[in-house]
Design an enzyme around this catalytic site. Sequence first.
Site, PDB file in Angstrom:
ATOM      1  N   TYR A 156       0.853  -1.202   0.000  1.00  0.00           N
ATOM      2  CA  TYR A 156       0.000   0.000   0.000  1.00  0.00           C
ATOM      3  C   TYR A 156       0.883   1.245   0.000  1.00  0.00           C
ATOM      4  O   TYR A 156       0.520   2.282  -0.556  1.00  0.00           O
ATOM      5  CB  TYR A 156      -0.944  -0.030   1.210  1.00  0.00           C
ATOM      6  CG  TYR A 156      -2.204   0.777   1.018  1.00  0.00           C
ATOM      7  CD1 TYR A 156      -2.983   0.645  -0.127  1.00  0.00           C
ATOM      8  CD2 TYR A 156      -2.620   1.674   1.992  1.00  0.00           C
ATOM      9  CE1 TYR A 156      -4.142   1.385  -0.293  1.00  0.00           C
ATOM     10  CE2 TYR A 156      -3.776   2.412   1.840  1.00  0.00           C
ATOM     11  CZ  TYR A 156      -4.531   2.257   0.689  1.00  0.00           C
ATOM     12  OH  TYR A 156      -5.672   3.006   0.529  1.00  0.00           O
ATOM     13  N   LYS A 163      -3.184   8.470   2.548  1.00  0.00           N
ATOM     14  CA  LYS A 163      -4.427   8.342   3.332  1.00  0.00           C
ATOM     15  C   LYS A 163      -4.260   8.971   4.721  1.00  0.00           C
ATOM     16  O   LYS A 163      -5.210   9.527   5.275  1.00  0.00           O
ATOM     17  CB  LYS A 163      -4.845   6.871   3.452  1.00  0.00           C
ATOM     18  CG  LYS A 163      -5.316   6.246   2.146  1.00  0.00           C
ATOM     19  CD  LYS A 163      -6.528   6.953   1.574  1.00  0.00           C
ATOM     20  CE  LYS A 163      -7.147   6.203   0.407  1.00  0.00           C
ATOM     21  NZ  LYS A 163      -8.147   7.018  -0.304  1.00  0.00           N
TER      22      LYS A 163
END
Length: 263
Positions: A156, A163
């Site tokens: 990720y 995020k």
Amino acid sequence: MLLEGKKVLVAGVANRSSIAWAVAEAVLREGGQVALTYQNQRLEQRVRDLAQSVDPHLPCYELDASSSEQAAEVADMLAKEWGVLDGLVHSIAFAPKEDLTPGILKTSLDGWNTALHISAYTLLELTRAMMPLLEKSESGSVLTLTYDTGKVYPNYNVMGVAKAALEAAMRYACWDAGRKQVRVNAISAGPIKTLAARGISGFGNMLDEGSRKSPLGRNVTAEEVGNTAAFLLGPASSGITGQVVFVDAGQSIMGVPAAATTA
Ligand code: 0WD
């Protein structure tokens, strides 16, 4: 009907699997009205076809979220169409594949800037553009989509960093917008198979591990995210702002899967 008569702009529909589309469907189901945006002409026909499938008059506007000019144009068109905006959904993220996959230490500055610009800063860009319309609502609400920023998910990488920035931006935007009675929240969704998810290598393993870890023993659906979105966008959640609400079948509370602790 959580959203009777409420007008909601949904940005980030790419196709039928998009979380943004599930949110749009939930808004309509709960009695609201929806306008959609599509990123560029490549996506236009697909998004217009989806819109047509639920309402031939559903407004669709082009909006590359990195363009403040286009954001201002969409705000102008919505001002003419509706005169007010009750909800804004930011369901947008992007990182270049070559910067996402190899690992955070190999992320280029350009890749970092792009990921944080598109995935985090655009929340501020769109909220700023829509604020004059949101302020006219009695229940203005902005919603973004995030993913479990407190943990490390190999693969990720820079998107995890983006995020984390998005969540912090959401909280600061919440402060700025609060005195105008506009709320800003995020949903932290569990893994769902979408176009964006396919760009994360090993996503299939994330789905498998997620369902094994989950107290509910499964992953969430986009529809479940849509339902929570409808709640957060509407007056039923009027006391909630600046929050990350987890819609992940409980996966984020778990350490290792139950199977790992049983003989
Ligand atoms: O497991 C998942 N699918 C999760 C997604 C778990 C938790 C959170 N999320 C987040 C994503 O990070 C994203 O913020 O939900 C949001 C929506 O993602 P999605 O529904 O999973 O993916 P997708 O259907 O691909 O929608 C994202 C869209 C883009 O699609 P593609 O795949 O073509 O890049 O974001 C849009 C674009 O349509 N997008 C933009 N829109 C306007 N301007 C831009 C841009 N510059 N860049 C990307």
